[in-house]
Write an enzyme that holds these catalytic residues in place. Structure first.
Site, PDB file in Angstrom:
ATOM      1  N   CYS A   1       0.864  -1.183   0.000  1.00  0.00           N
ATOM      2  CA  CYS A   1       0.000   0.000   0.000  1.00  0.00           C
ATOM      3  C   CYS A   1       0.895   1.226   0.000  1.00  0.00           C
ATOM      4  CB  CYS A   1      -0.854  -0.056   1.258  1.00  0.00           C
ATOM      5  SG  CYS A   1      -1.823   1.423   1.576  1.00  0.00           S
TER       6      CYS A   1
ATOM      7  N   CYS B   1     -12.243   5.122  15.551  1.00  0.00           N
ATOM      8  CA  CYS B   1     -11.839   4.918  16.950  1.00  0.00           C
ATOM      9  C   CYS B   1     -10.491   5.584  17.218  1.00  0.00           C
ATOM     10  CB  CYS B   1     -11.735   3.423  17.229  1.00  0.00           C
ATOM     11  SG  CYS B   1     -10.989   3.034  18.837  1.00  0.00           S
TER      12      CYS B   1
ATOM     13  N   ARG C   1      -1.939   4.293 -15.666  1.00  0.00           N
ATOM     14  CA  ARG C   1      -3.057   4.176 -14.724  1.00  0.00           C
ATOM     15  C   ARG C   1      -4.400   4.495 -15.387  1.00  0.00           C
ATOM     16  NH1 ARG C   1      -0.380   5.675  -8.821  1.00  0.00           N
ATOM     17  NH2 ARG C   1       0.260   3.495  -8.605  1.00  0.00           N
TER      18      ARG C   1
ATOM     19  N   THR D   1       1.008   3.543   2.025  1.00  0.00           N
ATOM     20  CA  THR D   1       1.510   3.752   3.380  1.00  0.00           C
ATOM     21  C   THR D   1       2.844   3.050   3.595  1.00  0.00           C
ATOM     22  OG1 THR D   1      -0.750   3.871   4.173  1.00  0.00           O
ATOM     23  CG2 THR D   1       0.937   3.401   5.824  1.00  0.00           C
TER      24      THR D   1
ATOM     25  N   CYS E   1     -16.863   3.319  18.447  1.00  0.00           N
ATOM     26  CA  CYS E   1     -16.980   1.870  18.223  1.00  0.00           C
ATOM     27  C   CYS E   1     -18.409   1.388  18.509  1.00  0.00           C
ATOM     28  CB  CYS E   1     -16.000   1.120  19.117  1.00  0.00           C
ATOM     29  SG  CYS E   1     -14.292   1.154  18.510  1.00  0.00           S
TER      30      CYS E   1
ATOM     31  N   CYS F   1     -10.805  -0.327  19.655  1.00  0.00           N
ATOM     32  CA  CYS F   1     -11.000  -0.620  21.084  1.00  0.00           C
ATOM     33  C   CYS F   1     -12.317  -1.346  21.352  1.00  0.00           C
ATOM     34  CB  CYS F   1     -10.921   0.667  21.910  1.00  0.00           C
ATOM     35  SG  CYS F   1     -12.414   1.687  21.889  1.00  0.00           S
TER      36      CYS F   1
ATOM     37  N   GLU G   1      -1.756  -5.383   4.394  1.00  0.00           N
ATOM     38  CA  GLU G   1      -2.742  -6.029   3.525  1.00  0.00           C
ATOM     39  C   GLU G   1      -2.355  -7.490   3.337  1.00  0.00           C
ATOM     40  OE1 GLU G   1      -3.125  -4.040  -0.218  1.00  0.00           O
ATOM     41  OE2 GLU G   1      -3.270  -2.061   0.679  1.00  0.00           O
TER      42      GLU G   1
ATOM     43  N   HIS H   1       5.661   5.113   2.377  1.00  0.00           N
ATOM     44  CA  HIS H   1       6.019   6.185   3.320  1.00  0.00           C
ATOM     45  C   HIS H   1       6.925   5.646   4.422  1.00  0.00           C
ATOM     46  CE1 HIS H   1       3.337   9.160   1.599  1.00  0.00           C
ATOM     47  NE2 HIS H   1       2.316   8.316   1.658  1.00  0.00           N
TER      48      HIS H   1
ATOM     49  N   LEU I   1     -10.681  10.788  -0.025  1.00  0.00           N
ATOM     50  CA  LEU I   1      -9.817   9.761   0.558  1.00  0.00           C
ATOM     51  C   LEU I   1      -8.347  10.167   0.470  1.00  0.00           C
ATOM     52  CD1 LEU I   1      -9.879   6.608   1.531  1.00  0.00           C
ATOM     53  CD2 LEU I   1      -8.825   6.268  -0.701  1.00  0.00           C
TER      54      LEU I   1
END
Lengths: 356, 356, 356, 356
Positions: A38, A107, A200, A40, A99, A93, A64, A43, A262
């Protein structure tokens, strides 16, 4: 076991032998069968400020995945040993007001696999039983792995009302193109898409975009207006995190339209609230994670009814050993989802061999 | 008849003798009984860029009013002669997709009284029959006049879900304080409010704010956090158009919260989308005008059930002849609604006499 | 002109020469190109209690149609002469609280073409300009005619949340099978359907039902439970008006499910509220007409994006002269939509010649 | 410990010495401070068919309570010893699709205290930690006990949109009158109420009904029509379970109105779907239990903001020893909530002493 680890503060990742995890109370032990990369994760490899502020090395990275249940911690009643499961990477949690009122994805105590606790780019991982999502027999491992990311796309596309509407998707990375497919499955009248990578945009078409535009050489606003008889679009799905994209996207939004955001911008953006939101009577939704567990049920419906076919999104498969090549590929942008296999024999398609 | 007119490009207004309007087909002629001043009217007097871009002088200004039906154009079947009506100031096309699907307040063909066509600071005005809202017997003229502006407040407060929620209102001008009252009538658990004018914060309390804060000498974020046990608020109603207010308001918003934006910023704002909207999973609504006609029915319910008492908002009454003093008062900020009466004998409270 | 008329109280219809209508203020004159038969028309021919209570003969009957604009009454600004339009058959007041808050389809003053005022089984008809829906170039006349009925189906299918859900349609007459197609276009995970006519179940399959059941020889409840892994369905679309169907449908509804009721029962039904609605936490919607005009825009999106193809629903085309044969066919149930053409040369498919 | 027990199949209850419960894993042990009687408890005492089909004696009955946490089972992290908590009586599975998508109140695995497992009319009870709702300091024990039942009322009143609407409540037992208060707190324009007991109509007025009607001697339909200027009501809250009430209620419902059904009829009802639901375009909601946990948060907001005062509902307090007298009182209908105290010294108001 072998795992891809962020060894300390600073750029880079390495594969290491680490102790196998033990499932705690309410947790299951999973043998990772496939794991996908991903943004992330990039990063974290690069150790940018976002990562430096969150990660406490050493840490196994990745979030993932799909895998087999191979161990049960105390008190587990859930998926039997041998079950193939996908994993929700957000461990929440379960007791806060969010939650308890259907907003667990927000959360404040969320711990993310591969960010706040050891992740999935490894042979084994321990996760809470409640984070396991049993997969149907016969689901391809690569698809099972990327469901978590598909969930971001479904969450984004399902939040505004897209049925019968004209939709613009800005940003056609993997989650963007999966949002195109999700919007179509939800009854969108048409989906337009923009990205600065022609690779893409090809993928966007394959996933159902009616028309695609490259703002690096086309006038996005003029093109979208022409393609919509001057109406603009009813819904904007902003998946790029590019400031010019959000401004253009909102200018193209019809009065009364809806926008789901997003993409992350990583810095403040100069934005014309008056004309983009207030006068337009627009509605804007911030999107993070997946709704627990409504989004997973929506995904299941889309995949089982074959309303969405994710196979074109999986463009590369590599051995987990070749994680560095896999990350480089992901960083290049010339790919869809890159899926890694701890055991290369599990690959559900031809393996990409890195050129070293 | 006598009317307050923008005579040409440039600052200022003057009272003039102009021809009485004639109601066209489907229009009624109204004798203005009371007319109140809105922030928009100040922009027009000042001839700021917003006004210069929209107004074609000469033009009778003003758009908030109530009056008696004194003439029927051809084809009018509606309110009988002698009826007291309030006026919806947005004249919409009725045939576009927005008008035909419950979003007429966003009609791109909207003509606003006192902006795009002759307005209500006059003895007489002609408006479409459909823009008339019959008032109940015994309604005070000042209240009847400001309903149009109350509608902005109700539209804002009724768009997010405020019942049982903690609400922050940033900006306590007349529409802000009316939004406080509307939020309470809609079941808000508590309403907090901020403004840099202590005069207006007093009014906010009178309209139902549980606590008020002056950011010019208080730390708004710390105070609101303390007042909400560290939770922040569930709903933000942004009525100020001040960049620092929107940023602070969003920082105070609980994850999963909702924000309704009515205030206009008049220029782009630097805004942290990642932390204020995306990660928070916030929902944001742009608010303009009144929903046609749902908002008017909501107003009626609030006023007839006495869930809202607007009388504290009306702080000054002047003769229409004294319009310049009335505008100065409005510009000073040391007032709530300023209502003008073409016939001073109609004033439903003590008249303010200008000191010339 | 020639028209199909209910000449007086009692069964039967006849074709007669009647004076051509003249469009009043705000009305247009339409030359009928195609007109389709609805169940309501059968009730009127049969002169059942429903019809006897509503119809004041003599009356031109029929309400589903498309036609060319051939005359403008006073004040009409709308569709130019020569435009092909479909017609919304409900003429509403436009000024009541329902009309003014997005629920015009429930206006108590509704006058229906062919029920309360002269209808469309004729060479010409006058209708309000606002009831005209311009059709796109190239739309088949038979499809254009039945849009009004398709609107019932879309209204029904679009009211509950069908995206990603399992849907049961009870009753597969024309509006039932169009609801199947609409539910699929809106993203339903699967659509199951029941009817006692195998002819209609065939049509249901052609319009997208995944499985069909004939309760006259199958155990509907057992079959649907088997087809849904014992879960039952999430959504019920009741289109039959048969008491056993509504009870069975609700028993098959999953807790928390939604039911939309379009079918009319013509008499009270014995119903187990406790188990069918209360304990189940079910939500039930009564459906009548089409939402003005949201449903028409939804139809347009489904048809233009080709998410729905209505052509399999049109099973028979007849000359308007052969109206009695057309009604007999409709009464037999062995048909989908039966479309009549005042000028047989306009038929967009092979004509059915009655055997006399 | 002492507990009120259903000793075997058949009518009646008795107080017995039974072993104290032990909290299992994830459970807490509560010392019951107050417990209130619900209609369900009467059914169980009477051993009607509903009870006979569900109850396996011997069983401790009762499900509405508050109490102190006096023991923690294994793994409990939640409310510290000594905390006063109210109890959600529905123990749900937490893992089914309903529990995982915000509809846990409809979980098919629900076990209800005092119905499927030992209840609360006892000195001690063990309940899952997650079923505890910590009460604020200073909350009266009688109010804390009846929150569970107040939750039914809030769930009912909060499901349709009552803000600004005219509401009819049919059935003014305790949950009915609490629904009146909840509807007002949610911004209802007015609440009308009906019951055949004048005692209960008095209570309805005390809880905020604007007008009350006794159908045993008044023409409910005529009265409500007169009280609503002939409009009928926008929302029906059916809390009576009386067939004539639901039919009358629906006849009084304005087109486009909403009805929430909490009352149980215990047998099939003959109902006119065509005129009551379909032609009216009505929306109907079945209501059971409380939304987990949205309803509890809504209750908290209403009680803490003092929008609702439940004290008038508590009409009688008795020692738990006097349970038979308490049940007789409840059966008489001449009461609001009847609250019992295992330790009479805990009573937060004058005790009713039974006349034996």
């Amino acid at each position: 076991m072998r795992a891809v680890v962020k060894p300390g503060p600073g750029p880079g990742l390495e594969m290491r032998e680490v102790p196998a995890p033990r499932p705690g109370r309410g947790e299951v032990l999973l043998q990772v069968k496939a794991a996908s990369i991903c943004g992330t994760d990039l990063h974290i490899r690069n150790w940018d400020p976002w990562a430096a502020a969150r990660i406490s090395p050493p840490l196994v990275v990745g979030h993932e995945m799909c895998g087999l249940v191979v161990g049960h911690g105390e008190g587990v009643t859930g998926p039997p040993l041998g079950t193939l499961v996908s994993v929700e990477s957000h461990v929440v949690c379960g007791t806060c007001v969010l939650c308890r009122t259907g907003k667990g994805h927000l959360c404040p105590q969320t711990k993310i696999l591969g960010v706040h606790r050891d992740g999935v780019f490894a042979e084994l991982v321990a996760v809470p039983e409640v984070n396991c999502w049993p997969d149907p027999p016969g689901m391809a491992l690569s698809i099972a792995s990327l469901q978590e990311n598909f969930g971001n796309a479904v969450h984004t596309a399902a939040t505004p009302a897209v049925a019968g509407r004209k939709v613009l998707v800005t940003g056609c990375g993997p989650v963007g193109v999966m949002a195109i497919a999700a919007a179509r499955a939800l009854g969108a009248r048409s989906v337009l898409a923009s990205d600065i990578s022609d690779y893409r945009l090809e993928m966007a078409r394959a996933m159902g975009a009616e028309a695609v535009f490259n703002p690096s050489r086309q006038d996005l606003e003029a093109e979208v207006m022409a393609a919509t008889d001057g109406d603009g679009v009813d819904v904007l799905l902003e998946m790029s995190g590019v400031p010019s994209a959000i401004e253009q996207g909102f200018r193209l939004l019809h009065p009364g339209g809806e926008a789901a955001l997003l993409g992350l911008f990583s810095r403040p953006v100069t934005f014309d609230f008056d004309n983009c939101i207030v006068f337009k009577g627009a509605t804007v939704y911030g999107i993070v994670g997946r709704r627990l567990w409504a989004t997973w049920y929506q995904m299941r419906a889309m995949l089982r009814s074959q309303a969405v076919d994710l196979s074109p999104v999986v463009t590369h498969r590599l051995a987990l050993e070749d994680f560095d090549a896999a990350f480089d590929l992901m960083a290049s942008g010339a790919c869809g989802k890159v899926v890694m296999f701890p055991d290369p024999a599990d690959a559900d398609g031809p393996l990409t061999r890195p050129t070293r």
